[in-house]
Design a protein around this motif. Structure first.
Motif, PDB file in Angstrom:
ATOM      1  N   PRO A   1       0.960  -1.274   0.066  1.00  0.00           N
ATOM      2  CA  PRO A   1       0.028  -0.120   0.001  1.00  0.00           C
ATOM      3  C   PRO A   1       1.017   1.336   0.100  1.00  0.00           C
ATOM      4  CG  PRO A   1      -1.067  -1.373   1.470  1.00  0.00           C
ATOM      5  CD  PRO A   1       0.371  -2.217   1.347  1.00  0.00           C
ATOM      6  N   GLN A   2       1.880   1.075   0.752  1.00  0.00           N
ATOM      7  CA  GLN A   2       2.713   2.253   0.652  1.00  0.00           C
ATOM      8  C   GLN A   2       3.272   3.103  -0.625  1.00  0.00           C
ATOM      9  OE1 GLN A   2       3.302  -0.521   2.665  1.00  0.00           O
ATOM     10  NE2 GLN A   2       2.048   0.678   4.413  1.00  0.00           N
ATOM     11  N   PHE A   3       3.355   2.046  -1.659  1.00  0.00           N
ATOM     12  CA  PHE A   3       3.578   2.246  -2.888  1.00  0.00           C
ATOM     13  C   PHE A   3       2.807   3.118  -3.897  1.00  0.00           C
ATOM     14  CE2 PHE A   3       7.208  -1.210  -3.674  1.00  0.00           C
ATOM     15  CZ  PHE A   3       7.779  -0.610  -2.571  1.00  0.00           C
ATOM     16  N   VAL A   4       1.551   3.168  -3.431  1.00  0.00           N
ATOM     17  CA  VAL A   4       0.414   3.813  -4.419  1.00  0.00           C
ATOM     18  C   VAL A   4       0.567   5.348  -4.593  1.00  0.00           C
ATOM     19  CG1 VAL A   4      -1.915   4.234  -4.561  1.00  0.00           C
ATOM     20  CG2 VAL A   4      -1.277   2.149  -3.515  1.00  0.00           C
ATOM     21  N   GLY A   5       0.750   5.701  -5.753  1.00  0.00           N
ATOM     22  CA  GLY A   5       0.802   7.000  -5.999  1.00  0.00           C
ATOM     23  C   GLY A   5      -0.499   7.980  -6.012  1.00  0.00           C
ATOM     24  N   PRO A   6      -0.351   9.127  -5.983  1.00  0.00           N
ATOM     25  CA  PRO A   6      -1.415  10.079  -5.883  1.00  0.00           C
ATOM     26  C   PRO A   6      -2.241  10.438  -6.990  1.00  0.00           C
ATOM     27  CG  PRO A   6       0.373  11.394  -6.263  1.00  0.00           C
ATOM     28  CD  PRO A   6       1.193   9.819  -6.127  1.00  0.00           C
ATOM     29  N   GLY A   7      -3.689  10.312  -6.704  1.00  0.00           N
ATOM     30  CA  GLY A   7      -4.558  11.020  -8.054  1.00  0.00           C
ATOM     31  C   GLY A   7      -4.953   9.538  -8.676  1.00  0.00           C
TER      32      GLY A   7
ATOM     33  N   GLN B   1      -7.826   6.800  -9.507  1.00  0.00           N
ATOM     34  CA  GLN B   1      -9.388   6.713  -9.628  1.00  0.00           C
ATOM     35  C   GLN B   1      -9.727   5.502  -9.827  1.00  0.00           C
ATOM     36  OE1 GLN B   1     -10.430  10.412 -11.619  1.00  0.00           O
ATOM     37  NE2 GLN B   1      -9.136  11.690 -10.579  1.00  0.00           N
ATOM     38  N   ILE B   2      -9.013   4.266  -9.573  1.00  0.00           N
ATOM     39  CA  ILE B   2      -9.548   3.146 -10.281  1.00  0.00           C
ATOM     40  C   ILE B   2      -9.389   2.287  -8.822  1.00  0.00           C
ATOM     41  CG2 ILE B   2      -9.082   3.427 -12.534  1.00  0.00           C
ATOM     42  CD1 ILE B   2      -6.486   2.084 -12.145  1.00  0.00           C
ATOM     43  N   PRO B   3     -10.067   1.196  -8.890  1.00  0.00           N
ATOM     44  CA  PRO B   3      -9.871   0.130  -7.896  1.00  0.00           C
ATOM     45  C   PRO B   3      -8.336  -0.509  -7.662  1.00  0.00           C
ATOM     46  CG  PRO B   3     -11.703  -0.634  -9.181  1.00  0.00           C
ATOM     47  CD  PRO B   3     -11.064   0.596 -10.115  1.00  0.00           C
ATOM     48  N   LEU B   4      -7.777  -0.350  -6.482  1.00  0.00           N
ATOM     49  CA  LEU B   4      -6.545  -0.801  -6.245  1.00  0.00           C
ATOM     50  C   LEU B   4      -6.623  -2.156  -5.298  1.00  0.00           C
ATOM     51  CD1 LEU B   4      -5.158   2.714  -5.164  1.00  0.00           C
ATOM     52  CD2 LEU B   4      -5.166   1.800  -7.256  1.00  0.00           C
ATOM     53  N   TYR B   5      -5.205  -2.980  -5.956  1.00  0.00           N
ATOM     54  CA  TYR B   5      -4.954  -4.206  -5.090  1.00  0.00           C
ATOM     55  C   TYR B   5      -3.634  -4.488  -4.802  1.00  0.00           C
ATOM     56  CZ  TYR B   5      -9.432  -4.825  -7.829  1.00  0.00           C
ATOM     57  OH  TYR B   5     -10.686  -4.559  -8.299  1.00  0.00           O
ATOM     58  N   GLN B   6      -3.342  -5.366  -3.782  1.00  0.00           N
ATOM     59  CA  GLN B   6      -2.087  -5.950  -3.680  1.00  0.00           C
ATOM     60  C   GLN B   6      -1.746  -7.241  -3.873  1.00  0.00           C
ATOM     61  OE1 GLN B   6      -1.265  -5.623   0.834  1.00  0.00           O
ATOM     62  NE2 GLN B   6       0.872  -5.828   0.355  1.00  0.00           N
ATOM     63  N   ILE B   7      -0.481  -7.106  -4.710  1.00  0.00           N
ATOM     64  CA  ILE B   7      -0.011  -8.649  -5.016  1.00  0.00           C
ATOM     65  C   ILE B   7       1.434  -8.400  -4.665  1.00  0.00           C
ATOM     66  CG2 ILE B   7       0.276 -10.352  -6.562  1.00  0.00           C
ATOM     67  CD1 ILE B   7      -2.218  -9.799  -8.114  1.00  0.00           C
ATOM     68  N   THR B   8       1.951  -9.507  -3.955  1.00  0.00           N
ATOM     69  CA  THR B   8       3.277  -9.469  -3.469  1.00  0.00           C
ATOM     70  C   THR B   8       4.174 -10.296  -4.307  1.00  0.00           C
ATOM     71  OG1 THR B   8       2.723  -9.065  -1.088  1.00  0.00           O
ATOM     72  CG2 THR B   8       4.817 -10.030  -1.494  1.00  0.00           C
ATOM     73  N   PRO B   9       5.341 -10.068  -5.026  1.00  0.00           N
ATOM     74  CA  PRO B   9       5.920 -11.047  -5.664  1.00  0.00           C
ATOM     75  C   PRO B   9       6.174 -12.162  -5.025  1.00  0.00           C
ATOM     76  CG  PRO B   9       6.650  -8.621  -6.033  1.00  0.00           C
ATOM     77  CD  PRO B   9       5.853  -8.665  -5.044  1.00  0.00           C
ATOM     78  N   CYS B  10       6.732 -13.203  -5.540  1.00  0.00           N
ATOM     79  CA  CYS B  10       6.602 -14.660  -5.035  1.00  0.00           C
ATOM     80  C   CYS B  10       7.926 -15.187  -5.897  1.00  0.00           C
ATOM     81  CB  CYS B  10       5.543 -15.510  -4.758  1.00  0.00           C
ATOM     82  SG  CYS B  10       4.466 -14.797  -3.711  1.00  0.00           S
ATOM     83  N   ILE B  11       8.430 -16.168  -5.341  1.00  0.00           N
ATOM     84  CA  ILE B  11       9.531 -17.051  -6.094  1.00  0.00           C
ATOM     85  C   ILE B  11       9.075 -18.507  -6.315  1.00  0.00           C
ATOM     86  CG2 ILE B  11      11.593 -15.804  -4.807  1.00  0.00           C
ATOM     87  CD1 ILE B  11      12.055 -18.257  -3.214  1.00  0.00           C
ATOM     88  N   ASN B  12       9.500 -19.051  -7.177  1.00  0.00           N
ATOM     89  CA  ASN B  12       9.313 -20.255  -7.681  1.00  0.00           C
ATOM     90  C   ASN B  12      10.067 -21.234  -7.200  1.00  0.00           C
ATOM     91  OD1 ASN B  12       8.349 -22.708  -8.990  1.00  0.00           O
ATOM     92  ND2 ASN B  12       8.813 -21.928 -10.975  1.00  0.00           N
ATOM     93  N   PRO B  13       9.741 -22.280  -6.270  1.00  0.00           N
ATOM     94  CA  PRO B  13      10.841 -23.442  -5.572  1.00  0.00           C
ATOM     95  C   PRO B  13      10.939 -24.542  -6.705  1.00  0.00           C
ATOM     96  CG  PRO B  13       8.536 -23.583  -4.937  1.00  0.00           C
ATOM     97  CD  PRO B  13       8.249 -22.419  -5.629  1.00  0.00           C
TER      98      PRO B  13
ATOM     99  N   LEU C   1      -7.190  -2.632  -1.891  1.00  0.00           N
ATOM    100  CA  LEU C   1      -6.530  -1.496  -1.211  1.00  0.00           C
ATOM    101  C   LEU C   1      -7.332  -0.309  -1.073  1.00  0.00           C
ATOM    102  CD1 LEU C   1      -2.949  -1.812  -2.437  1.00  0.00           C
ATOM    103  CD2 LEU C   1      -3.718  -2.578  -0.263  1.00  0.00           C
ATOM    104  N   ASN C   2      -8.303  -0.080  -1.678  1.00  0.00           N
ATOM    105  CA  ASN C   2      -9.182   1.115  -1.550  1.00  0.00           C
ATOM    106  C   ASN C   2     -10.979   0.570  -1.776  1.00  0.00           C
ATOM    107  OD1 ASN C   2      -9.534   0.552  -4.293  1.00  0.00           O
ATOM    108  ND2 ASN C   2      -8.919   2.606  -5.055  1.00  0.00           N
ATOM    109  N   ASP C   3     -11.599   1.684  -1.609  1.00  0.00           N
ATOM    110  CA  ASP C   3     -13.277   1.271  -1.517  1.00  0.00           C
ATOM    111  C   ASP C   3     -13.873   1.034  -2.870  1.00  0.00           C
ATOM    112  OD1 ASP C   3     -12.885   0.846   1.061  1.00  0.00           O
ATOM    113  OD2 ASP C   3     -13.710   2.906   1.606  1.00  0.00           O
ATOM    114  N   LEU C   4     -13.185   1.523  -3.928  1.00  0.00           N
ATOM    115  CA  LEU C   4     -13.631   1.541  -5.390  1.00  0.00           C
ATOM    116  C   LEU C   4     -13.868   0.271  -5.763  1.00  0.00           C
ATOM    117  CD1 LEU C   4     -11.606   4.280  -7.047  1.00  0.00           C
ATOM    118  CD2 LEU C   4     -13.810   4.500  -6.332  1.00  0.00           C
ATOM    119  N   SER C   5     -14.776  -0.192  -6.609  1.00  0.00           N
ATOM    120  CA  SER C   5     -15.184  -1.503  -6.976  1.00  0.00           C
ATOM    121  C   SER C   5     -15.431  -1.564  -8.581  1.00  0.00           C
ATOM    122  CB  SER C   5     -16.510  -2.166  -6.456  1.00  0.00           C
ATOM    123  OG  SER C   5     -16.399  -2.151  -4.940  1.00  0.00           O
TER     124      SER C   5
END
Length: 460
Positions: free
Chosen positions: A190-196, A198-210, A439-443
C-alpha cells in the motif's frame, strides 16, 4: 465466445514456456490442502484468458515472475500469455528515466523523449497488434501508454512493481491518464500507491518459484559442484567465508555501500581468513545504465583482493542458487526497491539477509529473527551486522532456518497465482465479492467497463 478462442494476433515478442507446471508439483512446498484449494479456485475459470505485457523477456524481477507464473497458469487451465514490446536504445533510455523519476528522482526529460522515443515506439508496437483476454496486465511504465491505442480488449490492469508514493510530478502527470484508463491497478504494498488514482487498487506480493533451478534447495556439496568452474576461474577459495550481493547493476541497488561496509568490517575486525565479497549480476535489455554502474563499481573496488564480480555467468540460475546456499550472509541494501526477489531467494536457501528498510524488503525480513534491517546508507551498522553473522556461525544458521520457513509461508509462487485467479473471477463476473486484497473502496462496475474498449468476442 470465450477470450481463449480469440486469435491473439501480435507482432510483439511472445514467451513460449519450456514446460507447464502441474499444480501438484508444489505440494512438497505448500502442502496438498493448499494445492487442492488452488485447483478448486481455477476450475470454473478453465479457458479464461490472462495476458501480460512488459518490456523484456530476460533480466529483472518482472520477467523472473512471469517466467514461472505463466506455466502455472497454463497448468491450472488458463489461457495464459506473455507479450513483450520491442524498443530501441532511445526508448529504453527514456523509460529508465520514467522508472527513476517515478521513484522520486529529479531528472530533465524533453518533449522529444516523451513523444518520439516513448510514444513513437508505443505506436510502432501497436501496428498490426491485437490482444484480447479476460484479464490483461500491463507491467510498469514501459508499456503503459498501450492501453489507449485501441488494440487491447478486456479488463486491463496496470501492475506497478516500483515505489510511486512520491513520484516526480512531470512524469506522473503524463502517465496518470493512461493508468486511470485501466480497470484497476496492482501494487506490491500500500505504501507504493501514487497520488490521484481513481480506479480500484489491489495488493499482490511478488513470489519465488521453488521448482526452478535457482530455487532448488542445494546441499552444500551440490552447490560447490555447481560453482567450482567459477571458483577456479576467479581464484576463490571455498574454505573462506563468502558474502553475496546479487542484483542488477543499478544506482538504487546501492552496491557501493555494500562494498564500503564490507571493507569497513574487514579493516576493523581483521578476520582470519578474510571473507570474499562476490557481486553477481546480469545486464538487462531494458536497463541501459547497467553497464555504466558496473564499470563504476569495479573502479571503486580497484584491486581489492577479496572482491569479485561475476557478470552474465553461464548457467546463471543454478549459480545464483548455489552461491546463495554457500554464502554466510547476503546483503541487499537498496535505496529504492519494489520488492527485491533476491531477498526471498537467499532466505529460501537458508541464508540470513542484511536488507534495507526499503520497499518490499521490509515485508520479507523479520529484524533479528530472519536477518537484519538497516538504513541503506548506514555503513557502520551494515558492517556491524556482517560481523554478527560472520563471527557467529551458529546464530547465522538459526536465522537462516527461520528465514526459509518465513518464505515458505508467505512468498512462494502459488500464492501470487491464486490472487490473479481471484481477480479473473471478479472481473469476469464469476464472483461479485471484491478481492480481500483490495486496497481502496472502489469496485469494478459496468461504468468502468464502458470507459474502455471491449471487443465483442469477450462478451458473455
Amino acid at each position: 465466445m470465450s477470450a481463449s478462442t480469440v486469435n491473439n494476433r501480435t507482432q510483439l515478442q511472445a514467451f513460449t514456456p519450456e514446460r507447464i507446471y502441474d499444480p501438484a508439483e508444489f505440494a512438497p512446498y505448500i502442502g496438498k490442502d493448499k494445492v487442492e484449494g488452488l485447483k478448486k479456485l481455477a476450475a470454473p475459470l478453465e479457458g479464461a484468458g490472462w495476458a501480460n505485457v512488459n518490456s523484456t523477456l530476460i533480466g529483472g524481477g518482472v520477467a523472473e515472475i512471469l517466467r514461472s507464473a505463466i506455466p502455472l497458469g497454463l497448468g491450472l487451465g488458463l489461457d495464459a500469455r506473455w507479450h513483450v514490446i520491442q524498443g530501441n536504445d532511445a526508448f529504453f533510455q527514456v523509460t529508465k528515466k520514467f522508472h527513476n523519476m517515478l521513484q522520486g528522482m529529479d531528472l530533465d526529460i524533453s518533449l522529444d523523449e516523451i513523444f518520439d522515443a516513448y510514444l513513437g515506439t508505443i505506436d510502432q508496437n501497436a501496428q498490426n497488434t491485437f490482444i484480447a483476454s479476460d484479464l490483461v496486465v500491463i507491467h510498469d511504465p514501459q508499456p503503459a501508454a498501450m492501453v489507449m491505442n485501441g488494440f487491447i480488449f478486456g479488463n486491463v490492469l496496470w501492475r506497478c512493481h516500483i515505489d510511486t508514493s512520491e513520484p516526480n510530478r512531470t512524469v506522473w502527470r503524463f502517465l496518470l491518464p493512461y493508468i486511470n484508463h485501466c480497470a484497476g491497478a496492482i501494487f506490491t504494498t500500500p505504501q507504493f500507491v501514487g497520488p490521484g488514482l481513481q480506479i480500484p487498487l489491489y495488493q499482490i506480493t511478488p513470489c519465488i518459484n521453488p521448482l526452478t533451478d535457482k530455487n532448488h534447495q542445494f546441499s552444500e556439496e551440490e552447490a560447490l559442484d555447481v560453482l567450482r568452474p567459477l571458483l577456479n576461474e576467479h581464484d576463490v577459495d571455498p574454505e573462506r567465508p563468502i558474502v553475496a550481493a546479487i542484483s542488477r547493476y543499478d544506482i538504487h541497488k546501492n552496491q557501493e555501500t555494500v562494498l564500503k561496509a564490507f571493507q569497513t568490517y574487514r579493516e576493523q575486525s581483521a578476520p582470519d581468513p578474510a571473507p570474499y565479497l562476490i557481486f553477481l549480476g546480469n545486464t538487462a535489455t531494458d536497463d541501459p545504465e547497467g553497464d555504466a554502474m558496473l564499470a563504476h563499481l569495479q573502479e571503486v573496488a580497484g584491486d581489492d583482493p577479496d572482491v569479485r564480480f561475476w557478470v552474465n555467468v553461464p548457467d546463471n540460475d543454478r549459480v545464483v542458487g548455489a552461491l546463495n546456499r554457500i554464502a554466510k550472509t547476503f546483503v541487499h541494501v537498496s535505496t529504492r526497491e519494489g520488492f527485491g526477489l533476491v531477498v526471498s531467494e537467499a532466505m529460501w536457501q537458508g541464508t540470513p539477509v542484511i536488507g534495507s528498510r526499503t520497499g518490499g524488503i521490509v515485508n520479507q525480513i523479520r529484524h533479528g529473527e530472519t536477518g537484519f534491517l538497516v538504513d541503506p546508507m548506514d555503513t557502520a551498522t551494515i558492517s556491524k551486522h556482517l560481523g554478527t553473522l560472520l563471527d557467529d556461525p551458529d546464530q547465522a544458521q538459526q536465522m537462516g532456518e527461520r528465514a526459509r520457513e518465513h518464505v515458505r509461508e508467505h512468498f512462494l509462487l502459488p500464492e501470487l497465482v491464486r490472487r490473479y485467479l481471484i481477480l479473473i473471477s471478479y472481473y469476469t463476473g464469476r464472483c461479485n465479492e471484491p478481492p480481500h486484497f483490495r486496497l481502496n473502496d472502489l469496485s469494478y462496475s459496468e461504468v468502468i467497463c464502458i470507459m474502455r474498449p471491449r471487443h465483442p468476442a469477450l462478451s458473455r
